[in-house]
Design an enzyme around this catalytic site. Structure first.
Site, PDB file in Angstrom:
ATOM      1  N   ARG A 104       0.925  -1.228  -0.206  1.00  0.00           N
ATOM      2  CA  ARG A 104       0.108   0.000   0.014  1.00  0.00           C
ATOM      3  C   ARG A 104       0.771   1.153  -0.031  1.00  0.00           C
ATOM      4  O   ARG A 104       1.826   1.536   0.979  1.00  0.00           O
ATOM      5  CB  ARG A 104      -0.941  -0.088   1.214  1.00  0.00           C
ATOM      6  N   HIS A 131      -7.410   0.937  -6.276  1.00  0.00           N
ATOM      7  CA  HIS A 131      -7.659   0.005  -5.351  1.00  0.00           C
ATOM      8  C   HIS A 131      -8.042  -1.360  -5.841  1.00  0.00           C
ATOM      9  O   HIS A 131      -9.177  -1.630  -5.655  1.00  0.00           O
ATOM     10  CB  HIS A 131      -8.453   0.449  -4.019  1.00  0.00           C
ATOM     11  N   GLN A 134      -9.579  -4.298  -3.724  1.00  0.00           N
ATOM     12  CA  GLN A 134     -10.796  -3.963  -3.275  1.00  0.00           C
ATOM     13  C   GLN A 134     -12.167  -3.988  -4.234  1.00  0.00           C
ATOM     14  O   GLN A 134     -13.256  -4.804  -3.997  1.00  0.00           O
ATOM     15  CB  GLN A 134     -11.161  -2.432  -2.908  1.00  0.00           C
ATOM     16  N   ASP A 229     -18.118   6.302  -0.864  1.00  0.00           N
ATOM     17  CA  ASP A 229     -16.502   6.200  -0.137  1.00  0.00           C
ATOM     18  C   ASP A 229     -16.486   7.612   0.715  1.00  0.00           C
ATOM     19  O   ASP A 229     -17.268   8.268   0.582  1.00  0.00           O
ATOM     20  CB  ASP A 229     -15.623   5.951  -1.372  1.00  0.00           C
ATOM     21  N   CYS A 270     -16.609   0.675   0.547  1.00  0.00           N
ATOM     22  CA  CYS A 270     -15.240  -0.119   0.986  1.00  0.00           C
ATOM     23  C   CYS A 270     -14.825  -0.222   2.363  1.00  0.00           C
ATOM     24  O   CYS A 270     -14.151  -0.931   2.798  1.00  0.00           O
ATOM     25  CB  CYS A 270     -14.113   0.407   0.130  1.00  0.00           C
ATOM     26  N   ARG A 298     -13.132  -9.290   1.260  1.00  0.00           N
ATOM     27  CA  ARG A 298     -11.695  -9.079   1.015  1.00  0.00           C
ATOM     28  C   ARG A 298     -10.837 -10.347   1.411  1.00  0.00           C
ATOM     29  O   ARG A 298      -9.709 -10.633   0.479  1.00  0.00           O
ATOM     30  CB  ARG A 298     -11.516  -8.049   1.989  1.00  0.00           C
TER      31      ARG A 298
HETATM   32  N1   CP Z   1     -11.000  -0.845   2.357  1.00  0.00           N
HETATM   33  C1   CP Z   1      -9.867  -1.071   2.752  1.00  0.00           C
HETATM   34  O1   CP Z   1      -8.948  -1.101   1.942  1.00  0.00           O
HETATM   35  O2   CP Z   1      -9.675  -0.718   4.187  1.00  0.00           O
HETATM   36  P1   CP Z   1      -8.517  -0.638   4.905  1.00  0.00           P
HETATM   37  O3   CP Z   1      -7.748   0.877   4.650  1.00  0.00           O
HETATM   38  O4   CP Z   1      -8.841  -0.871   6.339  1.00  0.00           O
HETATM   39  O5   CP Z   1      -7.328  -1.655   4.242  1.00  0.00           O
END
Ligand code: CP
Length: 337
Positions: A104, A131, A134, A229, A270, A298
């Site tokens: 990330r 992402h 996701q 979001d 998400c 996920r």
């Molecule tokens: N949706 C998502 O990626 O959540 P986190 O930031 O908790 O990983």
């Protein structure tokens, strides 16, 4: 063996993405019976984070363990990532230790640079651009909650809110798969032309559609799924008053908006969410909401993705090879120590 990364769903065909989702569903079915095969025994995953995470961090770590592998959590600031060492060197070194890297990163260029030099698969766990893990999870969740008999190509997906990295990815995968995608947001916060052009190109091939509107009520009229979001993220604190004024109350997903959609509409997010901001408690905790099924998916998605990318690359020694090597090492140890 071809080295495959997972940086952007745009790098894959509709058929490849649907095959991936089929695999995820098989692994999920196995999991539900406590029968997850240990397909990644002995494999290692490096998880690099430049930002905090709940879902991505836990689902990848638990997923890897459940498949018989091991995951290393490298928290923000834990390793040299473009500091004191080039990203290329870091990527090549980590590739010598592990079988797969998930990262990330704050900037999308960081993950593409890691992938450029890594000699093992690199998975995008969110950047400032997209992402992809996701949204594969999101499509799986939609398939599980769509009206009975409705074809994927007939799904109407409406995203209400800011043009976030999740919006870009969701728009890309939905249009690639032939769905009908609408983005409802104030002009200033709508998907940029560059993203829309990618979606439009997808539609030419898939038969899907994409549109942007300032009218959330009209946007949800035929929606099977309403997705939202956060309206602001870390680093956008100074913009909160302006953003709140632009989105509230017109673009908040509340029961008034849900009632403008078909009765079967499902609500998606998400997460993490700012309850009472982009969506109300009443919606998030309603029968329309599938946010926790989405969050659970996920885990299944990460498992499918890890197997898809890593399993074909694992060295699979024969029993004979294992006996020969163990014997040679034991003989050496017995004679020398
Ligand atoms: N949706 C998502 O990626 O959540 P986190 O930031 O908790 O990983």
């Amino acid at each position: 063996m071809e080295l495959k990364h997972f940086i952007d769903t745009q790098d894959f065909s509709k058929e490849e993405l649907l095959d991936l989702i089929k695999l995820i569903r098989m692994i999920k079915r196995a999991d539900k019976q406590g029968a997850t095969p240990k397909l990644l025994e002995g494999a290692n995953l490096a998880m690099i984070f430049e930002e905090p995470s709940t879902r991505t961090r836990i689902s990848f770590e638990v997923g890897m363990e459940e498949l018989g592998g091991h995951a290393l959590y490298l928290k923000p600031g834990e390793i040299h990532l473009g500091v004191r060492e080039s990203l290329g060197d870091t990527a090549q070194v980590i590739s010598r230790y592990v079988d797969v890297i998930m990262a990330r990163t704050l900037k999308h260029e960081t993950i593409t640079e890691l992938a450029r030099y890594a000699t093992v698969p690199v998975i995008n766990g969110l950047t400032d651009y997209n992402h992809p893990t996701q949204v594969v999870c999101d499509v799986l969740t939609m398939m599980e909650h769509a009206p009975a008999g409705k074809k994927l190509e007939d799904y109407n997906v409406t995203f209400v809110g800011d043009a976030t990295n999740v919006l870009s990815s969701l728009m890309f995968i939905c249009t690639k798969l032939g769905m009908h995608f609408t983005h409802a947001a104030p002009k200033k916060y709508q998907a940029p032309e560059a993203w829309l052009n990618i979606a439009r190109e997808n539609c030419k091939v898939s038969g899907g559609t994409v549109r942007v509107t300032e009218d959330p009520v009209e946007a949800v009229k035929d929606a099977d799924f309403i997705y939202t979001d956060l309206w602001w993220w870390v680093g956008q604190e100074a913009e909160i008053p302006e953003r709140r004024a632009a989105f509230m109350p017109k673009y908040q997903v509340n029961m008034d908006l849900i009632k403008k959609a078909p009765a079967h509409v499902k609500f998606m997010h998400c997460l993490p969410a700012s309850r009472g901001v982009e969506a109300t408690d009443e919606v998030m905790d309603s029968a329309h909401s599938i946010i926790f099924d989405q969050a659970e998916n996920r885990l299944h998605t990460e498992k499918g993705l890890l197997v898809w990318l890593v399993y074909p690359r694992l060295k699979k020694a024969s029993t004979e090879q294992k006996i020969v090597h163990a014997g040679q090492i034991e003989d050496f140890l017995t004679s020398h120590f």
